[in-house]
Design a protein around this motif. Structure first.
Motif, short mmCIF file in Angstrom:
data_model
loop_
_atom_site.label_atom_id
_atom_site.label_comp_id
_atom_site.label_asym_id
_atom_site.label_seq_id
_atom_site.Cartn_x
_atom_site.Cartn_y
_atom_site.Cartn_z
N PHE A 1 0.81 -1.21 0.00
CA PHE A 1 0.00 0.00 0.00
C PHE A 1 0.85 1.27 0.00
CE2 PHE A 1 -2.43 -3.28 2.26
CZ PHE A 1 -3.55 -3.34 1.44
N LEU A 2 0.20 2.34 -0.42
CA LEU A 2 0.75 3.69 -0.32
C LEU A 2 -0.15 4.50 0.62
CD1 LEU A 2 1.33 4.50 -4.11
CD2 LEU A 2 2.99 3.54 -2.51
N THR A 3 0.47 5.32 1.46
CA THR A 3 -0.30 6.26 2.28
C THR A 3 -0.09 7.65 1.69
OG1 THR A 3 0.03 4.88 4.23
CG2 THR A 3 -0.66 7.16 4.60
N LEU A 4 -1.19 8.32 1.34
CA LEU A 4 -1.10 9.61 0.64
C LEU A 4 -1.89 10.68 1.39
CD1 LEU A 4 -1.77 7.24 -1.84
CD2 LEU A 4 -0.58 9.07 -3.02
N LEU A 5 -1.44 11.90 1.27
CA LEU A 5 -2.12 13.07 1.84
C LEU A 5 -2.72 13.87 0.70
CD1 LEU A 5 -2.75 14.96 4.26
CD2 LEU A 5 -0.52 16.03 3.85
N THR A 6 -4.06 14.05 0.74
CA THR A 6 -4.74 14.77 -0.34
C THR A 6 -4.75 16.26 -0.05
OG1 THR A 6 -6.89 14.61 0.75
CG2 THR A 6 -6.23 12.75 -0.66
N PRO A 7 -5.05 17.09 -1.06
CA PRO A 7 -5.16 18.55 -0.84
C PRO A 7 -6.26 18.90 0.16
CG PRO A 7 -4.92 18.08 -3.17
CD PRO A 7 -5.12 16.76 -2.49
N GLU A 8 -7.24 18.01 0.36
CA GLU A 8 -8.31 18.26 1.31
C GLU A 8 -7.90 17.94 2.74
OE1 GLU A 8 -8.74 16.42 -1.45
OE2 GLU A 8 -9.71 17.96 -2.66
N GLY A 9 -6.63 17.44 2.91
CA GLY A 9 -6.15 17.10 4.26
C GLY A 9 -6.51 15.70 4.69
N GLU A 10 -6.89 14.83 3.78
CA GLU A 10 -7.23 13.45 4.11
C GLU A 10 -6.01 12.54 3.92
OE1 GLU A 10 -11.89 13.15 2.79
OE2 GLU A 10 -10.34 12.92 1.27
N PHE A 11 -5.87 11.57 4.83
CA PHE A 11 -4.87 10.52 4.66
C PHE A 11 -5.58 9.29 4.09
CE2 PHE A 11 -2.73 13.09 7.88
CZ PHE A 11 -1.45 13.13 7.37
N LEU A 12 -5.24 8.93 2.85
CA LEU A 12 -5.87 7.81 2.16
C LEU A 12 -4.80 6.78 1.76
CD1 LEU A 12 -8.36 9.70 -0.17
CD2 LEU A 12 -8.81 8.72 2.08
N ARG A 13 -5.31 5.55 1.56
CA ARG A 13 -4.38 4.48 1.14
C ARG A 13 -4.76 4.00 -0.25
NH1 ARG A 13 -1.26 2.78 5.41
NH2 ARG A 13 -0.61 0.85 4.40
N ALA A 14 -3.74 3.63 -1.01
CA ALA A 14 -3.93 3.10 -2.36
C ALA A 14 -3.01 1.90 -2.54
CB ALA A 14 -3.62 4.17 -3.40
N ARG A 15 -3.34 1.07 -3.51
CA ARG A 15 -2.51 -0.13 -3.76
C ARG A 15 -1.16 0.26 -4.36
NH1 ARG A 15 -5.14 -4.68 -2.82
NH2 ARG A 15 -7.43 -4.68 -2.93
N ASN A 16 -0.15 -0.46 -3.95
CA ASN A 16 1.20 -0.28 -4.50
C ASN A 16 1.23 -0.94 -5.88
OD1 ASN A 16 3.92 -0.29 -5.14
ND2 ASN A 16 4.56 -0.59 -3.02
N GLN A 17 1.43 -0.16 -6.92
CA GLN A 17 1.46 -0.66 -8.29
C GLN A 17 2.85 -1.12 -8.72
OE1 GLN A 17 -1.35 -1.03 -9.97
NE2 GLN A 17 -2.54 -0.07 -8.31
N LYS A 18 3.73 -1.34 -7.75
CA LYS A 18 5.10 -1.83 -8.00
C LYS A 18 5.87 -0.89 -8.92
CE LYS A 18 3.96 -5.47 -5.64
NZ LYS A 18 4.39 -5.59 -4.25
#
Length: 381
Positions: A13-30
Motif C-alpha cells: 500500500f501507499l499512504t497519501l495526503l490529499t489537498p483536502e487534508g485526508e490521509f488515504l491508502r492506495a494499492r502499490n502498483q510496483k
C-alpha cells in the motif's frame, strides 16, 4: 481518481495526503515511488479517512506547497495506525489459488488470486476487507463449492507465512482460527493439508507465479519422489544380497570365486606349456660337447699306437725280409688309419652339421613356444 502526496510506501500500500487534508491508502502498483511525490491514485473504497492534525480544509481549496512540506516533515515523526500492516499471509488452494494478507487483529486487509479460477472466486466475494480471516476463508470455500470445484477436487491446502519480527500472538491466534477452519472442512468431507512456509519460499513461489501452498506441495512431491527412488535402489540391492545369501554366497565371496576361477584357468595353461616344452626336449637328440669328441679321438689314437708297438716287438730285427714286410704292413696300416681318420673326420663333420641342424630346430621350437606363451598371456589379459 484523486491526487495526493506520498507519505509512506510499504510492500502493498501507499499512504497519501490529499489537498483536502485526508490521509488515504492506495494499492502499490510496483513502481518507483518517492516520499513527497504527488501522484494520481484510486483510494481504497473502504479505507478509513484520517483528518490531518494540522489543517482542516474545506473541499475545493488546494493545500499550499509550503504547508504540504510542513505536513510531510511532521508526518515522518507521527506513527501511523498499524492496522493495515501485514503480519501473516495465508493461501487457500483447491483449483482456485488465493492468498489472504492478515493484520495484527486477524483481519483480512488484502486478497490476491494466482489463477483465473481464483479471480472468478474473488469477483463473488463482497465486503471482505477488515473482516475476520475465519469468516473470509469460510466464504471463499463456500464459493468454491458453489462453482463446482469440489466435484473433481476434494483436497484443500492452506499455507501460512508469518512475519517473525512481529507479535507471536498473531501466529497463535491464526493457528487457532485454522483449527476452527479445519473442523468445518472435515465436516464437509474434505481433506485439509496445512503447510508452513518461509518468506524466502513465498518469494520463490511468486517468481514462478504460483501460491506458496502450490510451491510447497510441488517441492514436497519432488522430494518424496527422490526418497522413493533411493529406497527402491536400496531394496533392489538388498534383494540381490538376499539371493546371493540363499545360494550360500555373499557378494564378496562371489567376486572372489570369479577371481579364483580365472587364476585356475591361467595356471592350467601354464602347466600345458611346460609339458609341451618337456615333450619337445625329449624328441630332440642329446647334445654332445666338443670336449667329449676330443676325448674320444685321443683314446682311439692311443689304442692304435699301442697296437703298432706290439706288432713291432713281435716281428723283431733279425730278419730283413720280415722288416720289409713289417714296413709294408705298417704303411698299409698307416694308410688304413688315415682312411679311418678321414672317415672319422667326415663323421665328425656330419655330426657337427646335425648338431647345427638340431640347434636351429631347438631355436625355432623355443621361438614358437615363446610366441605361443606371449599370445596366451595376451588372451588371458
Amino acid at each position: 481518481m484523486k491526487k495526493g502526496v506520498i507519505m509512506e510506501v510499504d510492500e502493498r500500500f501507499l499512504t497519501l495526503l490529499t489537498p483536502e487534508g485526508e490521509f488515504l491508502r492506495a494499492r502499490n502498483q510496483k513502481q518507483d515511488y518517492l516520499i513527497g511525490e504527488e501522484i494520481d491514485f484510486f483510494p481504497l473504497s473502504e479505507n478509513k479517512k484520517k483528518k490531518s492534525l494540522f489543517f482542516n480544509l474545506t473541499p475545493g481549496k488546494a493545500l499550499p506547497a509550503a504547508a504540504c512540506a510542513v505536513i510531510i516533515a511532521a508526518a515522518s515523526l507521527i506513527p501511523f495506525n498499524n492496522s493495515d500492516d501485514v503480519y501473516a499471509y495465508m493461501s487457500i488452494d483447491v483449483n482456485p489459488s488465493i492468498e489472504l494478507a492478515v493484520n495484527n487483529e486477524l483481519e483480512v486487509i488484502d486478497l490476491e488470486a494466482y489463477n483465473v479460477e481464483g479471480k472468478n472466486i474473488l469477483s463473488e466475494i463482497k465486503d471482505w476487507e477488515h473482516q475476520e480471516v475465519s469468516v473470509v476463508t469460510t466464504n471463499i470455500i463456500e464459493e468454491i463449492r458453489e462453482q463446482g470445484f469440489f466435484e473433481n477436487h476434494d483436497k484443500v491446502v492452506i499455507s501460512t507465512v508469518y512475519d517473525d519480527k512481529k507479535a507471536l500472538k498473531v501466529k497463535q491466534q491464526l493457528e487457532a482460527n485454522i483449527a476452527e477452519i479445519e473442523e468445518k472442512i472435515e465436516k464437509e468431507n474434505l481433506q485439509l493439508t496445512v503447510v508452513k512456509a518461509t518468506k524466502q519460499e513465498r518469494k520463490a513461489a511468486h517468481k514462478e507465479g504460483i501460491s506458496t501452498g502450490v510451491y510447497k506441495e510441488k517441492h514436497q512431491r519432488a522430494e518424496e519422489k527422490v526418497k522413493e527412488e533411493l529406497e527402491g535402489k536400496k531394496d533392489s540391492l538388498k534383494g540381490e544380497e538376499k539371493e546371493e545369501k540363499n545360494e550360500g554366497k555373499t557378494p564378496n565371496q562371489s567376486k572372489g570365486n570369479v577371481k579364483t576361477e580365472e587364476k585356475k584357468a591361467k595356471d592350467a595353461k601354464k602347466i600345458e606349456n611346460i609339458e609341451k616344452k618337456k615333450e619337445n626336449q625329449k624328441n630332440q637328440k642329446p647334445k654332445q660337447s666338443k670336449n667329449d669328441d676330443k676325448d674320444v679321438k685321443k683314446k682311439e689314437n692311443k689304442r692304435n699306437n699301442s697296437k703298432n708297438e706290439v706288432e713291432v716287438k713281435k716281428t723283431g730285427d733279425d730278419d730283413p725280409k720280415d722288416n720289409d714286410n713289417h714296413k709294408v704292413r705298417n704303411e698299409k696300416k698307416n694308410k688304413d688309419q688315415n682312411k679311418d681318420k678321414n672317415k672319422n673326420k667326415d663323421r665328425y663333420k656330419d655330426k657337427e652339421k646335425n648338431k647345427d641342424k638340431d640347434k636351429d630346430k631347438n631355436k625355432n621350437n623355443d621361438k614358437k613356444n615363446k610366441q605361443k606363451d606371449h599370445q596366451e598371456k595376451k588372451d588371458n589379459d
